[in-house]
Write a protein that holds these residues in place. Structure first.
Motif, PDB file in Angstrom:
ATOM      1  N   SER A   1      39.037 -20.602  53.859  1.00  0.00           N
ATOM      2  CA  SER A   1      38.086 -21.203  55.092  1.00  0.00           C
ATOM      3  C   SER A   1      38.559 -21.488  55.928  1.00  0.00           C
ATOM      4  O   SER A   1      38.449 -21.035  57.057  1.00  0.00           O
TER       5      SER A   1
ATOM      6  N   ALA B   1      32.718 -19.494  46.957  1.00  0.00           N
ATOM      7  CA  ALA B   1      34.079 -20.390  47.823  1.00  0.00           C
ATOM      8  C   ALA B   1      34.238 -21.831  46.425  1.00  0.00           C
ATOM      9  O   ALA B   1      34.937 -22.036  45.777  1.00  0.00           O
TER      10      ALA B   1
ATOM     11  N   VAL C   1      35.660 -12.657  58.443  1.00  0.00           N
ATOM     12  CA  VAL C   1      35.664 -12.864  56.959  1.00  0.00           C
ATOM     13  C   VAL C   1      35.597 -12.227  55.914  1.00  0.00           C
ATOM     14  O   VAL C   1      36.417 -12.494  54.501  1.00  0.00           O
TER      15      VAL C   1
ATOM     16  N   VAL D   1      29.431 -15.314  55.767  1.00  0.00           N
ATOM     17  CA  VAL D   1      30.151 -16.753  55.874  1.00  0.00           C
ATOM     18  C   VAL D   1      28.921 -17.598  55.498  1.00  0.00           C
ATOM     19  O   VAL D   1      29.788 -18.460  53.909  1.00  0.00           O
TER      20      VAL D   1
ATOM     21  N   TRP E   1      30.670 -16.236  51.711  1.00  0.00           N
ATOM     22  CA  TRP E   1      31.768 -17.141  51.593  1.00  0.00           C
ATOM     23  C   TRP E   1      31.382 -18.403  51.081  1.00  0.00           C
ATOM     24  O   TRP E   1      32.734 -18.517  50.117  1.00  0.00           O
ATOM     25  N   ILE E   2      30.850 -19.014  51.633  1.00  0.00           N
ATOM     26  CA  ILE E   2      30.605 -21.155  50.704  1.00  0.00           C
ATOM     27  C   ILE E   2      30.473 -20.899  50.098  1.00  0.00           C
ATOM     28  O   ILE E   2      30.965 -21.908  48.855  1.00  0.00           O
TER      29      ILE E   2
END
Length: 375
Positions: free
Chosen positions: A16, A173, A76, A165, A169-170
């Motif tokens: 991140s 993650a 990313v 993103v 990703w978030i």
């Protein structure tokens, strides 16, 4: 899918940080390159001197704003590959790639969403007797063609970058932070929470909202858009539905003002009537996507993943945990044996959440409307 065999607790955090640092460094490099290029081509200072614009040409400003967001797409993907040591395609879907046929279906639904959204916003403006755009007129092809080309070329990458993103990703993650090796009560409680998709959905939607300039009801609309997109990513096992919605929403949001000579998207406060006209078509879009998922049997879990609850329910008598019985037929869009992303199949935030994600009502209640703001 962030919890691979090489997963460590620090990889999502470092990744991140890398996305933020490298992304903003790329924006600075892009700005320098564009400033030099404009100066060489035009032979004059390209800087506008205004706080609201970087270049003297509004189309160049629009191109820079869109490209500065699009650069986060390769960043990313690179973070997933270099930091998390997994296939970048696992950010896309449980198949380890964008499922192109499903993507095209979602694009068709998104076009319908735009039509419903435009109609809803027009109706809301009529009921409110809004005359703010009464003096707007078509600027002609000469003034429209350049900005339209920039919008059509860059908006898909800008929108996809934001989805990768904030929804890819978030969510993955935070989904990797299960804390299953901790023994304390607090750690176990956090582990239970993070095993659901909601922390990633809410955090992603909040950060997404903070990147926009809307206030009041407009903030609620953007947050709802982000949360619904996150929910669709979890529910469908991939980013295709949210990317399609985002791309066509932003194409409409940029092209319509450009047709009347406005390249800056006005944000700020939004009346609740326009927000309602925006939210209802979004709910309708989500309902249609869920219905099509079931009709087309879109796979929402990774290859070989069997939820624990399914294993117990489907197990034949006397064979606890055997889910081989009543196994549904494989959908058209599955990963074959030996695919390059197969090592990542045992875990996926998408797969873990798909069976737990709440369902929308089967009967749609009703999109993006007069707000028509870029996301």
């Amino acid at each position: 899918m962030a919890r691979t065999e090489v997963h460590r607790w620090w990889r999502p955090l470092v990744g991140s940080l890398a996305v933020v640092v490298v992304g903003f460094a790329a924006i600075i490099m892009l700005m320098v390159v564009l400033l030099v290029a404009v100066a060489v081509v035009t032979g004059r200072a390209p800087v506008s001197g205004s706080d609201d614009a970087l270049f003297t040409d509004p189309t160049a400003d629009l191109a820079f704003n869109l490209a500065s967001l699009a650069v986060f797409l390769p960043v990313v993907l690179g973070a997933a590959w270099l930091v998390q040591r997994r296939s970048p395609g696992t950010l896309s879907s449980v198949a380890g790639r964008l499922r192109l046929r499903w993507m095209l279906v979602c694009c068709g639904v998104a076009i319908g969403f735009c039509a419903v959204s435009f109609g809803a916003s027009w109706l809301a403006g009529t009921l409110m007797n809004d005359t703010s755009g009464a003096d707007e007129h078509w600027v002609g092809w000469g003034d429209f063609a350049g900005p339209a080309l920039v919008i059509i070329l860059l908006v898909p990458f800008q929108s996809a970058a934001e989805e990768y993103v904030f929804r890819g990703w978030i969510i993955q993650a935070l989904g990797a932070c299960t804390l299953e090796t901790r023994r304390g009560k607090v750690a176990r409680a956090f582990g239970v929470v993070f095993r659901t998709p909601w922390p990633g959905i809410v955090v992603g939607a909040a950060l997404f909202t903070s990147g926009h300039g809307y206030t009041g009801w407009g903030m609620l609309d953007i947050f709802f858009f982000g949360a619904l997109s996150g929910w669709l990513a979890v529910r469908s096992g991939g980013l295709e539905a949210s990317i399609a919605l985002h791309v066509f929403n932003n194409l409409m949001a940029f092209l319509l003002p450009a047709a009347v000579g406005t390249l800056d998207i006005e944000q700020g406060g939004v009346p609740w009537q326009y927000v309602l006209a925006d939210v209802l078509p979004m709910l309708l879009y989500a309902a249609v996507i869920v219905w099509l998922m079931r009709r087309m049997r879109i796979r929402t879990v990774t290859e070989g993943h069997v939820p624990a609850t399914a294993a117990l329910v489907d197990a034949p008598a006397g064979v606890p945990g055997d889910a081989s019985a009543d196994t549904p037929p494989a959908p058209y869009d599955h990963a074959g044996p030996g695919a390059p992303y197969a090592p990542y199949a045992p875990y996926s935030p998408y797969s873990s959440y798909a069976s737990d994600a709440p369902s929308l009502p089967d009967t749609p209640t009703g999109s993006n409307g007069a707000l028509n703001g870029d996301r």
